[in-house]
Design an enzyme around this catalytic site. Structure first.
Site, PDB file in Angstrom:
ATOM      1  N   TYR A  38      34.062  12.230 -35.038  1.00  0.00           N
ATOM      2  CA  TYR A  38      34.877  11.687 -36.159  1.00  0.00           C
ATOM      3  C   TYR A  38      34.134  11.257 -37.411  1.00  0.00           C
ATOM      4  CZ  TYR A  38      37.808   9.979 -32.119  1.00  0.00           C
ATOM      5  OH  TYR A  38      38.555  10.059 -30.980  1.00  0.00           O
ATOM      6  N   LYS A  63      31.730   9.998 -27.913  1.00  0.00           N
ATOM      7  CA  LYS A  63      32.084  11.195 -27.222  1.00  0.00           C
ATOM      8  C   LYS A  63      31.049  12.331 -27.792  1.00  0.00           C
ATOM      9  CE  LYS A  63      36.764   9.547 -27.398  1.00  0.00           C
ATOM     10  NZ  LYS A  63      36.475   8.576 -28.423  1.00  0.00           N
TER      11      LYS A  63
END
Length: 172
Positions: A38, A63
């Protein structure tokens, strides 16, 4: 315990991540979900650092990106997975991640190697819980059949507009 409701930060640009995360924390959110891919962990980390909340009151999920074929980046390996966690810890400005996930199962040849790195990160105390994201039953069975510690979570995306494109089927 993981709070039932959390701030999902997918598509949240890093430039406004601090402001949005600060607002969410002020509104009572205590779970922040982000990811290496992200590219907004810096802004989120700044908000966490500036917050008056105790770190024990927050639940942070991030993640590790394992890579995908036909993209510029190579698949992640064991050492790379350890390094990715270190980078996330630094950007988030925390000593430990509450839930650390492998973002997808696409690194077909490296899945078990990456999972072994996740287990090592937990042993080192850098993450509390380890899991996977977007895995299917046969991906989880690979871990079980290898006799490795099982994931604590499998974060999956479910909503009416989410359909797996046919070209991705070859990775699964």
């Amino acid at each position: 315990k993981m709070p039932m409701i959390g701030l999902g930060t997918w598509l949240l640009p890093n430039e406004i991540a601090e402001e949005v995360t600060t607002s969410a924390l002020n509104l009572g959110y205590r779970h922040i979900d982000t990811a290496q891919a992200y590219r907004n962990e810096t802004g989120i980390g700044d908000a966490i650092k500036k917050s008056s909340l105790s770190r024990d009151d927050l639940f942070i999920t991030t993640k590790m990106w394992p890579g995908m074929s036909k993209q510029e980046e190579p698949y992640q390996n064991y050492k790379g997975a350890l390094k990715a966690c270190e980078q996330s810890l630094k950007l988030l400005q925390v000593d430990e991640i509450d839930l650390y996930l492998i973002h997808n199962p696409f690194a077909k040849e490296n899945r078990l190697e990456l999972w072994e790195a996740m287990v090592e990160l937990k042993k080192q105390g850098k993450v509390k819980h380890i899991g996977v994201s977007n895995d299917n039953v046969h991906h989880i069975k690979e871990i079980k059949e290898a006799g490795i510690e099982m994931p604590a979570a499998n974060q999956i995306e479910i909503h009416p507009w989410h359909v797996i494109p046919q070209p991705l089927a070859e990775y699964m």
